[in-house]
Design a protein around this motif. Structure first.
Motif, PDB file in Angstrom:
ATOM      1  N   VAL A  80      -0.787  -6.037 -15.032  1.00  0.00           N
ATOM      2  CA  VAL A  80       0.613  -6.111 -14.625  1.00  0.00           C
ATOM      3  C   VAL A  80       0.750  -6.519 -13.159  1.00  0.00           C
ATOM      4  CG1 VAL A  80       2.746  -4.786 -14.329  1.00  0.00           C
ATOM      5  CG2 VAL A  80       1.333  -4.452 -16.365  1.00  0.00           C
ATOM      6  N   ALA A  81       0.025  -5.836 -12.264  1.00  0.00           N
ATOM      7  CA  ALA A  81       0.137  -6.130 -10.829  1.00  0.00           C
ATOM      8  C   ALA A  81      -0.261  -7.569 -10.497  1.00  0.00           C
ATOM      9  CB  ALA A  81      -0.698  -5.131 -10.025  1.00  0.00           C
ATOM     10  N   PRO A  82      -1.399  -8.064 -10.973  1.00  0.00           N
ATOM     11  CA  PRO A  82      -1.713  -9.470 -10.665  1.00  0.00           C
ATOM     12  C   PRO A  82      -0.767 -10.465 -11.318  1.00  0.00           C
ATOM     13  CG  PRO A  82      -3.375  -8.528 -12.133  1.00  0.00           C
ATOM     14  CD  PRO A  82      -2.525  -7.397 -11.642  1.00  0.00           C
ATOM     15  N   ALA A  83      -0.220 -10.125 -12.495  1.00  0.00           N
ATOM     16  CA  ALA A  83       0.746 -11.025 -13.131  1.00  0.00           C
ATOM     17  C   ALA A  83       2.002 -11.151 -12.267  1.00  0.00           C
ATOM     18  CB  ALA A  83       1.101 -10.522 -14.522  1.00  0.00           C
ATOM     19  N   ILE A  84       2.468 -10.020 -11.742  1.00  0.00           N
ATOM     20  CA  ILE A  84       3.627 -10.060 -10.838  1.00  0.00           C
ATOM     21  C   ILE A  84       3.276 -10.842  -9.577  1.00  0.00           C
ATOM     22  CG2 ILE A  84       5.163  -8.645  -9.428  1.00  0.00           C
ATOM     23  CD1 ILE A  84       4.900  -6.446 -11.516  1.00  0.00           C
ATOM     24  N   ALA A 127       4.135 -10.327   3.088  1.00  0.00           N
ATOM     25  CA  ALA A 127       3.042 -10.377   2.113  1.00  0.00           C
ATOM     26  C   ALA A 127       2.600  -8.968   1.727  1.00  0.00           C
ATOM     27  CB  ALA A 127       1.871 -11.170   2.691  1.00  0.00           C
ATOM     28  N   ALA A 128       2.517  -8.078   2.722  1.00  0.00           N
ATOM     29  CA  ALA A 128       2.121  -6.696   2.429  1.00  0.00           C
ATOM     30  C   ALA A 128       3.168  -5.999   1.551  1.00  0.00           C
ATOM     31  CB  ALA A 128       1.919  -5.933   3.733  1.00  0.00           C
ATOM     32  N   LEU A 129       4.446  -6.227   1.834  1.00  0.00           N
ATOM     33  CA  LEU A 129       5.503  -5.593   1.046  1.00  0.00           C
ATOM     34  C   LEU A 129       5.513  -6.108  -0.393  1.00  0.00           C
ATOM     35  CD1 LEU A 129       8.476  -5.506   3.591  1.00  0.00           C
ATOM     36  CD2 LEU A 129       7.144  -3.568   2.732  1.00  0.00           C
ATOM     37  N   LEU A 130       5.332  -7.421  -0.576  1.00  0.00           N
ATOM     38  CA  LEU A 130       5.328  -7.980  -1.926  1.00  0.00           C
ATOM     39  C   LEU A 130       4.141  -7.476  -2.745  1.00  0.00           C
ATOM     40  CD1 LEU A 130       6.384 -11.667  -1.175  1.00  0.00           C
ATOM     41  CD2 LEU A 130       7.730  -9.914  -2.323  1.00  0.00           C
ATOM     42  N   ALA A 131       2.963  -7.419  -2.112  1.00  0.00           N
ATOM     43  CA  ALA A 131       1.791  -6.899  -2.827  1.00  0.00           C
ATOM     44  C   ALA A 131       1.969  -5.418  -3.141  1.00  0.00           C
ATOM     45  CB  ALA A 131       0.532  -7.124  -1.991  1.00  0.00           C
ATOM     46  N   GLY A 132       2.518  -4.669  -2.179  1.00  0.00           N
ATOM     47  CA  GLY A 132       2.785  -3.253  -2.434  1.00  0.00           C
ATOM     48  C   GLY A 132       3.801  -3.054  -3.537  1.00  0.00           C
ATOM     49  N   GLY A 133       4.814  -3.939  -3.610  1.00  0.00           N
ATOM     50  CA  GLY A 133       5.796  -3.857  -4.688  1.00  0.00           C
ATOM     51  C   GLY A 133       5.178  -4.114  -6.049  1.00  0.00           C
ATOM     52  N   LEU A 148       2.069  -3.529  -6.838  1.00  0.00           N
ATOM     53  CA  LEU A 148       1.257  -2.349  -7.155  1.00  0.00           C
ATOM     54  C   LEU A 148       2.143  -1.168  -7.556  1.00  0.00           C
ATOM     55  CD1 LEU A 148      -1.808  -1.870  -7.109  1.00  0.00           C
ATOM     56  CD2 LEU A 148      -1.534  -0.828  -4.868  1.00  0.00           C
ATOM     57  N   ALA A 149       3.275  -0.998  -6.866  1.00  0.00           N
ATOM     58  CA  ALA A 149       4.189   0.095  -7.204  1.00  0.00           C
ATOM     59  C   ALA A 149       4.791  -0.099  -8.596  1.00  0.00           C
ATOM     60  CB  ALA A 149       5.301   0.172  -6.159  1.00  0.00           C
ATOM     61  N   THR A 150       5.072  -1.332  -8.961  1.00  0.00           N
ATOM     62  CA  THR A 150       5.589  -1.600 -10.308  1.00  0.00           C
ATOM     63  C   THR A 150       4.564  -1.241 -11.374  1.00  0.00           C
ATOM     64  OG1 THR A 150       6.921  -3.414  -9.426  1.00  0.00           O
ATOM     65  CG2 THR A 150       6.551  -3.376 -11.803  1.00  0.00           C
ATOM     66  N   SER A 151       3.304  -1.561 -11.095  1.00  0.00           N
ATOM     67  CA  SER A 151       2.242  -1.209 -12.029  1.00  0.00           C
ATOM     68  C   SER A 151       2.127   0.306 -12.198  1.00  0.00           C
ATOM     69  CB  SER A 151       0.911  -1.788 -11.536  1.00  0.00           C
ATOM     70  OG  SER A 151      -0.159  -1.340 -12.332  1.00  0.00           O
ATOM     71  N   THR A 175       0.709   1.502 -16.084  1.00  0.00           N
ATOM     72  CA  THR A 175      -0.438   0.651 -16.431  1.00  0.00           C
ATOM     73  C   THR A 175      -1.495   0.618 -15.335  1.00  0.00           C
ATOM     74  OG1 THR A 175       0.685  -1.295 -15.495  1.00  0.00           O
ATOM     75  CG2 THR A 175       1.036  -0.835 -17.831  1.00  0.00           C
ATOM     76  N   PHE A 176      -1.277   1.327 -14.234  1.00  0.00           N
ATOM     77  CA  PHE A 176      -2.182   1.279 -13.098  1.00  0.00           C
ATOM     78  C   PHE A 176      -3.558   1.827 -13.494  1.00  0.00           C
ATOM     79  CE2 PHE A 176      -4.006   3.350  -9.288  1.00  0.00           C
ATOM     80  CZ  PHE A 176      -4.175   2.220  -8.513  1.00  0.00           C
ATOM     81  N   ARG A 177      -4.601   1.019 -13.219  1.00  0.00           N
ATOM     82  CA  ARG A 177      -5.983   1.433 -13.492  1.00  0.00           C
ATOM     83  C   ARG A 177      -6.775   1.215 -12.210  1.00  0.00           C
ATOM     84  NH1 ARG A 177      -8.136  -2.007 -18.259  1.00  0.00           N
ATOM     85  NH2 ARG A 177      -9.950  -0.666 -17.916  1.00  0.00           N
ATOM     86  N   PRO A 178      -7.044   2.283 -11.456  1.00  0.00           N
ATOM     87  CA  PRO A 178      -7.708   2.109 -10.162  1.00  0.00           C
ATOM     88  C   PRO A 178      -9.106   1.525 -10.308  1.00  0.00           C
ATOM     89  CG  PRO A 178      -7.614   4.431 -10.769  1.00  0.00           C
ATOM     90  CD  PRO A 178      -6.776   3.691 -11.759  1.00  0.00           C
ATOM     91  N   LEU A 179      -9.484   0.734  -9.337  1.00  0.00           N
ATOM     92  CA  LEU A 179     -10.807   0.118  -9.357  1.00  0.00           C
ATOM     93  C   LEU A 179     -11.892   1.170  -9.232  1.00  0.00           C
ATOM     94  CD1 LEU A 179     -12.454  -2.537  -9.335  1.00  0.00           C
ATOM     95  CD2 LEU A 179     -12.234  -2.527  -6.842  1.00  0.00           C
TER      96      LEU A 179
END
Length: 266
Positions: A40-44, A244-250, A252-255, A260-264
């Motif tokens: 989900v996060a990389p798709a966003i 860029a940091a806010l968009l990536a954080g968004g 991740l927050a959506t995930s 669906t969040f699966r930590p590395l």
């Protein structure tokens, strides 16, 4: 004329930003995405990256033509993981003889492929919109990198188009001597490896001569060097990194919000 076809319009709003700011934004954006394995996060992130391409002046058609090896590699990784991954947990989606595709393996494969694309695209955009000379100047002035490293990187960028020309010249010279693989795939592979080795030897020799020339011009003396083209890191550049940091954080927050969040790690 040796050169690369321009991929981006230099007058685009974000293409004019400081090269160090664009590089830092790409690093920040991708580092946050590496923290999760879900798709989900990389798709966003990919959707965001494709949406901002016009702001960088990047043309979709030219980018797709340049990035086809990346897309081919992503498809190969997806097929390999779906067919041969050891983890077959989750609901069975497809079962055809030895081929067993489950929900778990599909989610894992999609997460890996989408994360690879999300991490690679910012780098492609940065280098498609940045002149190598501007990047070297900004690294020296704003990132305080050694001039030896920055100018060496600039020389490497400038010499990349030579590799394609040298490959063509080596192939033509061997064909003129009667060295041709014909339709034999084994001979083609052997000829490819031989040509690649010849190109590698030539690149190492050129790099050695470049290093000696740079040392002769005092790049390793430690003496501060002046710059002819000043590069300033402005508030707009800082906003690009923060955005860029806010968009990536968004993403991740959506995930996390969707569950669906699966930590590395962990």
């Amino acid at each position: 004329m040796i050169g690369l076809e321009p991929v981006a319009a230099p007058g685009a709003p974000l293409a004019r930003r400081n090269p160090v700011a664009k590089l830092a934004a790409a690093v920040v954006f991708t580092l946050i995405l590496v923290a999760t394995l879900d798709p989900v996060a990389p798709a966003i992130a990919i959707a965001v990256e494709l949406a901002v391409l016009p702001l960088f002046g990047v043309r979709y058609r030219v980018l797709a033509r340049r990035a086809w090896p990346l897309l081919a590699g992503a498809a190969g990784i997806l097929i390999t993981l779906v067919l041969f991954a050891a983890d077959r947990s989750g609901r069975v989606l497809v079962e055809a003889g030895p081929v067993l595709v489950t929900e778990g393996v599909l989610v894992t494969a999609l997460g890996l492929v989408l994360r690879m694309l999300a991490v690679a695209l910012p780098g492609i955009v940065v280098f498609a919109t940045t002149d190598p000379t501007d990047l070297a100047d900004a690294l020296i002035q704003n990132a305080k990198t050694p001039a030896r490293f920055a100018i060496g990187a600039l020389a490497a960028f400038r010499m990349v188009p030579l590799l394609e020309q040298e490959w063509r010249m080596i192939s033509m010279a061997r064909r003129a001597r009667g060295v041709d693989a014909g339709r034999n795939p084994v001979a083609k592979l052997r000829l490819f490896a031989s040509t690649a080795f010849t190109l590698l030897v030539g690149a190492i020799r050129r790099g050695t001569r470049l290093a000696v020339a740079m040392d002769a011009r005092g790049f390793d003396a430690g003496t501060p060097r002046t710059v002819a083209r000043p590069k300033r890191f402005t508030r707009a550049d800082a906003l690009l990194v923060a955005g860029a940091a806010l968009l990536a954080g968004g993403a991740l927050a959506t995930s996390i919000a969707l569950g669906t969040f699966r930590p590395l790690i962990g």
